[in-house]
Design an enzyme around this catalytic site. Structure first.
Site, short mmCIF file in Angstrom:
data_model
loop_
_atom_site.label_atom_id
_atom_site.label_comp_id
_atom_site.label_asym_id
_atom_site.label_seq_id
_atom_site.Cartn_x
_atom_site.Cartn_y
_atom_site.Cartn_z
N TYR A 122 0.88 -1.10 0.03
CA TYR A 122 -0.07 -0.06 0.08
C TYR A 122 0.67 1.21 -0.09
CZ TYR A 122 -4.09 -3.10 0.93
OH TYR A 122 -4.83 -4.19 0.71
N PRO A 149 -11.31 -0.85 -2.06
CA PRO A 149 -12.34 -1.74 -2.43
C PRO A 149 -13.74 -1.14 -1.86
CG PRO A 149 -11.58 -2.52 -0.35
CD PRO A 149 -10.55 -1.23 -0.97
N HIS A 190 -7.80 0.66 2.06
CA HIS A 190 -7.53 -0.75 2.51
C HIS A 190 -6.24 -0.78 3.51
CE1 HIS A 190 -8.33 -4.91 2.31
NE2 HIS A 190 -8.11 -5.02 0.95
N SER A 207 -5.45 -15.13 4.87
CA SER A 207 -5.35 -14.25 6.13
C SER A 207 -4.32 -15.04 6.94
CB SER A 207 -6.89 -14.35 6.81
OG SER A 207 -6.64 -13.69 8.19
N SER A 257 -10.11 -12.63 -4.74
CA SER A 257 -10.28 -12.85 -3.31
C SER A 257 -11.73 -13.12 -3.20
CB SER A 257 -10.24 -11.38 -2.64
OG SER A 257 -10.17 -11.56 -1.14
N GLN A 258 -11.92 -14.15 -2.08
CA GLN A 258 -13.00 -14.57 -1.73
C GLN A 258 -13.50 -13.56 -0.44
OE1 GLN A 258 -15.58 -18.43 0.25
NE2 GLN A 258 -13.54 -18.23 0.57
#
Length: 626
Positions: free
Chosen positions: A90, A103, A328, A444, A544-545
């Protein structure tokens, strides 16, 4: 610049001592790296890379020295990868935040009867935010525990405490994540954006927190003030939509004036931003709502009615288009989901208290933030508006609901829905391009102290064998061989996932080795300048889920100009996909990708139906590894 951070107060709800993120064995990471790229590059290039990697990993070589330094860092810090990862993912990035980084979570479309209805919704939402913030401040949030693999493991909660007290400050070369002290009196206000104007809503008046009817009253006053064209200020929110270096340069110009300096300080310390949007004039569907969340439709619509540096922005449109836009860097999608689901349940389960609570008498008039402008600043605003408009025109988005089946069918096949969907994405990409590419799937690592994410590299050799079986070799292979290859691909994906969530992924480890080489002023090792490493970090497919339990969905943009962003939300009887790409690339088309994805998912179902015999010990229910 270091991260400006102050620890929130300790509380009894967080008595769990989490382990540190491990440093994986060097040889394991190097072997996994070679395996992950061998089938994605030409043989000649692979052999060159293999030689470089072997030299890096030889006994007494550069790799062992850097590994030793990394192990020392691990001993002396809470989380050896956190700062490296935050900067790389980032803070060092220079692209504009809208589309490229921020997002959005898109709420169900609201049926507002009139403008007053939308303001009541906003007031109720703000009340819910204050309730949730109270849970955070008092450490009353229940600790999250992992599900699926290693179920029952407590997860790090730090990201929750950064939802409302953080701000991404632009920098010339690197941004700074500013973290305010939890419960600070400097943070007793929110910012309300309306018609590109910014207003301050003080949440505590005469030592009393505003009730919902007071909040509504203040919102109504702000809307009236925003309609006053004589006092209208320039659309300064546009500046936050610019590239990070451009915005940092502009901010340096702005703060030379005390009026601008004061307005910026107030925004930078707010809890959140609430954006009251006018009707967009667009036909309201899933795709158009997602676009309005990601970039506001540009300066001609709602693109200037935002402040993109603030991690939590709630959008309430008069036409019922509502959602959340996030910066984010302080937290991951699963934390955003937990917060927004709480708010949605609060909105539906907790009746509005307008007219039923004692209000604060004699509320002060809302304060409009003022800006001092010059011809130079007007030119900067115009340039920001044009760059945002180019981004708006370039984004190619398709939100698609696949309704043939959902995750229940996949579970009945004894497969992990996430692994199955990842394989289907690879099949779709191969159908469109005739090759596989470096793929990012977020995993994660919150089971570790201050854990954020690592990467699951989904384009495995096993997946390549399966997608070829469904395309190039379709007519020459039997269904039983195709199913065997599908199980092999599912297993490989599942094993990669388990490695990543348990701290054994390769991307964070390679990043740490690269960054520590620079800390000790070493010439950049060849492994990191090698074209294979550079290409393998250009994630043409970024996935990404983000599963939800209430009706909403997440979306984001591609991370490279010739790539796709694909966020998916598996539900019991359908799968929701949000696919983005750029019109400027001749290699991509969101509609073409969706069509290939649909075809592949149907073919995979048909293939599964040819055999009811479980042929794998693939571990299931990895729905919560994000």
């Amino acid at each position: 610049m270091p991260i400006v951070e102050r620890e929130p107060p300790k509380g009894r709800r967080e008595s769990y001592v989490l382990p540190k993120v491990p440093v994986p064995p060097l040889k394991q990471t190097l072997d996994m790296y070679l395996t992950s790229i061998k089938h994605l590059v030409k043989e000649e290039q692979y052999q060159k890379t293999k030689s470089i990697v072997e030299k890096f990993g030889e006994p007494g070589g550069t790799g062992e020295l850097l590994q030793e330094k990394l192990l020392e860092k691990s001993i002396n810090t809470h989380n050896w990868v956190y700062d490296y990862w935050l900067d790389d993912m980032y803070l060092n990035q220079r692209l504009a935040l809208p589309v490229n980084s921020n997002p959005a979570m898109v709420f169900p479309k609201q049926d507002f009867r009139d403008h007053k209805d939308s303001l009541k919704f906003a007031a109720h939402l703000i009340t819910g935010v204050l309730e949730y913030k109270k849970h955070i401040d008092t450490r009353a949030l229940p600790v999250d525990f992992s599900r699926g693999q290693l179920a029952g493991t407590p997860l790090c909660m730090k990201q929750y405490y950064r939802l409302f007290n953080t701000y991404r400050l632009p920098g010339l070369k690197r941004d700074t994540l500013v973290i305010h002290e939890t419960g600070s009196t400097e943070q007793e206000h929110i910012i309300v954006a309306c018609k590109n104007q910014f207003f301050v809503m003080d949440l505590v008046v005469k030592e009393k927190t505003l009730k919902e009817m007071d909040i509504l009253s203040q919102l109504e006053k702000m809307v009236k003030m925003a309609e006053n064209t004589e006092e209208r200020q320039p659309p300064f929110g546009l500046l936050t939509s610019d590239g990070r270096t451009e915005w940092a340069q502009t901010r340096d110009v702005l703060i030379k004036d005390s009026v601008n300096r004061e307005s910026l300080a107030v925004i930078e310390k707010c809890l959140c931003v609430v954006c009251l949007d006018d009707p967009s004039g667009m036909e309201v569907g899933d795709t158009s709502r997602a676009l309005l969340m990601l970039h506001g439709g540009g300066h001609e619509k709602m693109g200037a009615n935002r402040w993109y540096d603030k991690p939590m922005q709630f959008v309430v449109g008069e036409d019922g288009v509502c959602g959340t836009v996030c910066e984010h860097s302080p937290f991951e999608g699963i934390v955003l989901v937990a917060c927004t689901e709480y708010l949605m349940k609060f909105m539906t389960g907790s009746p509005s208290k307008i007219g039923r609570a004692t209000s604060v008498s004699e509320l002060p008039a809302p304060r409009r933030l003022l800006w001092k402008t010059t011809p130079h600043i007007q030119g900067l605003l115009k340039a920001s508006a044009e760059r945002l408009q180019r981004l708006v025109r370039d984004l190619d988005m398709d939100v698609h609901k696949f309704e043939v089946y959902g995750k229940e069918f996949i579970k009945k096949q004894k497969m992990s829905p996430d692994a199955y969907i990842q394989v289907s994405l690879q099949l779709a990409f191969y159908r469109c391009n005739g090759r596989l590419v470096s793929t990012y799937e977020s995993a994660s690592i919150r089971r570790f102290h201050e854990g954020r994410v690592d990467n699951i590299r989904s384009a495995t050799p096993e997946t390549l064998a399966f997608v070829k079986a469904m395309t190039d070799e379709k007519t020459s292979l039997s269904d039983s061989e195709k199913i065997k290859r599908l199980w092999d691909a599912i297993n490989a994906q599942t094993n990669s996932t388990i490695a990543a969530i348990t701290g054994m992924g390769i991307d964070n480890h390679l990043l740490g080795l690269r960054e520590i080489s620079q800390e000790i002023h070493m010439e950049m090792p060849e492994i990191f300048t090698d074209e294979t490493y550079v290409a393998s970090n250009q994630f043409i497919l970024s996935t990404s889920q983000v599963p939800t339990t209430v009706e909403m969905f997440c979306c984001y943009g591609p991370v490279v100009p010739n790539g796709y962003g694909c966020c998916y939300n598996p539900q019991a009887d359908h799968l929701l996909f949000s696919v983005t790409s750029f019109h400027g690339s001749t290699e991509t088309s969101s509609a073409v990708f969706i069509k290939a994805l649909d075809e592949g998912l149907v073919e995979m179902r048909d293939l599964c139906k040819t055999s009811n015999k479980p042929q794998s010990n693939a571990r299931m229910n990895l729905l919560t590894h994000k």
